[in-house]
Motif scaffolding. Structure first.
Motif, PDB file in Angstrom:
ATOM      1  N   ALA A  87       0.830  -1.205   0.000  1.00  0.00           N
ATOM      2  CA  ALA A  87       0.000   0.000   0.000  1.00  0.00           C
ATOM      3  C   ALA A  87       0.868   1.259   0.000  1.00  0.00           C
ATOM      4  O   ALA A  87       0.574   2.237  -0.698  1.00  0.00           O
ATOM      5  CB  ALA A  87      -0.934   0.002   1.204  1.00  0.00           C
ATOM      6  N   ALA A  90       2.959   1.363  -3.526  1.00  0.00           N
ATOM      7  CA  ALA A  90       2.207   1.225  -4.781  1.00  0.00           C
ATOM      8  C   ALA A  90       2.498   2.338  -5.789  1.00  0.00           C
ATOM      9  O   ALA A  90       2.659   2.061  -6.982  1.00  0.00           O
ATOM     10  CB  ALA A  90       0.715   1.140  -4.492  1.00  0.00           C
ATOM     11  N   THR A  94       3.817   1.672  -9.586  1.00  0.00           N
ATOM     12  CA  THR A  94       3.068   2.132 -10.757  1.00  0.00           C
ATOM     13  C   THR A  94       3.965   2.924 -11.709  1.00  0.00           C
ATOM     14  O   THR A  94       3.969   2.701 -12.923  1.00  0.00           O
ATOM     15  CB  THR A  94       1.882   3.005 -10.324  1.00  0.00           C
ATOM     16  N   GLN A 122      -5.806   8.591  -7.342  1.00  0.00           N
ATOM     17  CA  GLN A 122      -6.135   7.168  -7.365  1.00  0.00           C
ATOM     18  C   GLN A 122      -5.315   6.408  -8.411  1.00  0.00           C
ATOM     19  O   GLN A 122      -5.076   5.211  -8.280  1.00  0.00           O
ATOM     20  CB  GLN A 122      -7.623   6.954  -7.651  1.00  0.00           C
ATOM     21  N   TRP A 125      -2.343   4.210  -7.460  1.00  0.00           N
ATOM     22  CA  TRP A 125      -2.586   2.884  -6.887  1.00  0.00           C
ATOM     23  C   TRP A 125      -3.275   1.963  -7.893  1.00  0.00           C
ATOM     24  O   TRP A 125      -3.871   0.961  -7.501  1.00  0.00           O
ATOM     25  CB  TRP A 125      -3.420   3.005  -5.619  1.00  0.00           C
ATOM     26  N   ASN A 128      -3.251  -2.077  -7.828  1.00  0.00           N
ATOM     27  CA  ASN A 128      -2.710  -2.502  -6.537  1.00  0.00           C
ATOM     28  C   ASN A 128      -3.476  -3.673  -5.942  1.00  0.00           C
ATOM     29  O   ASN A 128      -2.934  -4.429  -5.136  1.00  0.00           O
ATOM     30  CB  ASN A 128      -2.719  -1.329  -5.558  1.00  0.00           C
TER      31      ASN A 128
END
Length: 369
Positions: A87, A90, A94, A122, A125, A128
């Motif tokens: 988390a 992430a 990306t 957003q 993530w 994820n």
């Protein structure tokens, strides 16, 4: 005896959590006058009144007892550490993925701003969920296996030291099989890498398929069914051999270095345990060291995977290593090492920090391992 119809009442037991009483007047049963009571029920009678005590399992208490077990606590700690690490990291994953496949800018800052502009926060993530589904069981199994195997080897070595280890006699030669020279941490690390890879490799294959071709594999369930239908179990374990060969030295070195650096640091500073910042640093250094030592194997593994897609795959890992040296020299064995280190170091450091944190919380009643 049976309870009279319509005369049942329900009340809680006296201070006994999980116990329910059913109270009613007693009357004679038809026929034999026999009442069958399940073993979960306790029946008491007085002045024509029967009390049936129904013992309901206390799920909350059972879960508390389960969580107090060391192995369960370590497994859950590993799962939570993996989830929290993914988390946190992430956005870096990306951006790294976009740069590797050639999407967007070649600079980290510019790529970051492009994602924010087109997808919002957003977008950092994106994907994820798939990584979470893969990393949570992988990290849980890996860390729990490491702790369990390490303790088992330590216990066996201590027992053999006191009682004498197993021996193998060949003619006049006695071979000591106690393996007192073997490092429990190294054995635990090797076992952790092998077990987690064998159990969770199908998730890695599915993740790669979803990442490369989302149109053909729109969801995890469809990807699993399609791979199994087309290629069987073997399709879910595609590339398992080079993965295991690459994982074994990395995992062994990774856990051995973490334990060695941690012990040396504690001894030098006369400390019994490390704080969170020190765990972050030690974890990062262990990840960097293990990655550096095993990186040529990772390069050859990638060469095997890419070659199979291009139709010119080397026959085995040694051939892949020779091909890299022939085409790019010895430095080719460490091509991409810098970018890999930028991923490995924070991932390793944050994982160990969160893992030790959750162990302290879940195993608070136990002494420090």
């Amino acid at each position: 005896m049976v309870l009279g119809s319509g005369s049942l009442q329900k009340k809680r037991g006296n201070g006994d959590e999980g116990e329910v009483w059913l109270v009613g007047e007693a009357c004679a049963a038809d026929g034999e006058g026999i009442m069958v009571v399940a073993k979960e029920l306790e029946m008491e009678g007085k002045d024509g009144v029967l009390e049936l005590r129904l013992r309901v399992p206390d799920v909350r208490q059972a879960l508390k007892g389960l969580m107090r077990k060391r192995e369960v606590g370590e497994f859950v700690s590993g799962a939570l550490a993996g989830a929290m690490t993914k988390a946190v990291l992430a956005p870096l994953e990306t951006i790294r993925t976009r740069m590797v496949v050639g999407v967007g800018s070649k600079h980290i800052t510019s790529n970051f701003l492009e994602i924010i502009e087109h997808r919002g926060w957003q977008g950092l993530w994106a994907g994820n969920t798939i990584n979470m589904l893969r990393i949570i069981p992988t990290q849980a199994i890996e860390l729990a296996t490491f702790e369990c195997v390490k303790r088992t080897v330590i216990s066996a070595q201590e027992k053999w030291k006191e009682e004498g280890g197993p021996k193998l006699q060949i003619g006049h030669v006695n071979i000591d099989l106690s393996f007192s020279w073997v490092s429990p941490v190294a054995v635990g690390g090797a076992a952790a890498g092998i077990v987690s890879t064998l159990v969770c490799h199908p998730l890695e294959v599915i993740k790669d398929r979803l990442t490369v071709n989302r149109e053909a594999y729109p969801s995890i369930g469809l990807a699993f069914r399609k791979i199994y239908r087309d290629d069987g179990i073997g399709g879910l374990y595609a590339g398992i051999s080079p993965t295991l060969i690459g994982m074994l030295p990395y995992s062994t070195c990774y856990y051995f270095m973490y334990d060695s650096i941690k012990r040396s640091y504690c001894r030098a500073h006369k400390k019994k345990a490390l704080n969170r910042a020190e765990l972050l640093l030690v974890g990062a250094l262990s990840g960097l060291t293990a990655s550096t030592i095993s990186f040529p194997l990772e390069v050859s593994r990638k060469r095997l995977m890419v070659g199979s897609l291009q139709g010119k795959c080397p026959p085995h890992m040694a051939a892949a290593l020779a091909e890299v040296v022939r085409e790019e020299g010895l430095m080719g064995l460490y091509r991409g090492w810098g970018a890999s280190s930028l991923k490995v170091m924070p991932n390793s450091g944050i994982t160990w920090m969160f893992y030790e944190l959750w162990k302290d919380i879940l195993l608070v009643e136990r002494s420090h391992l």
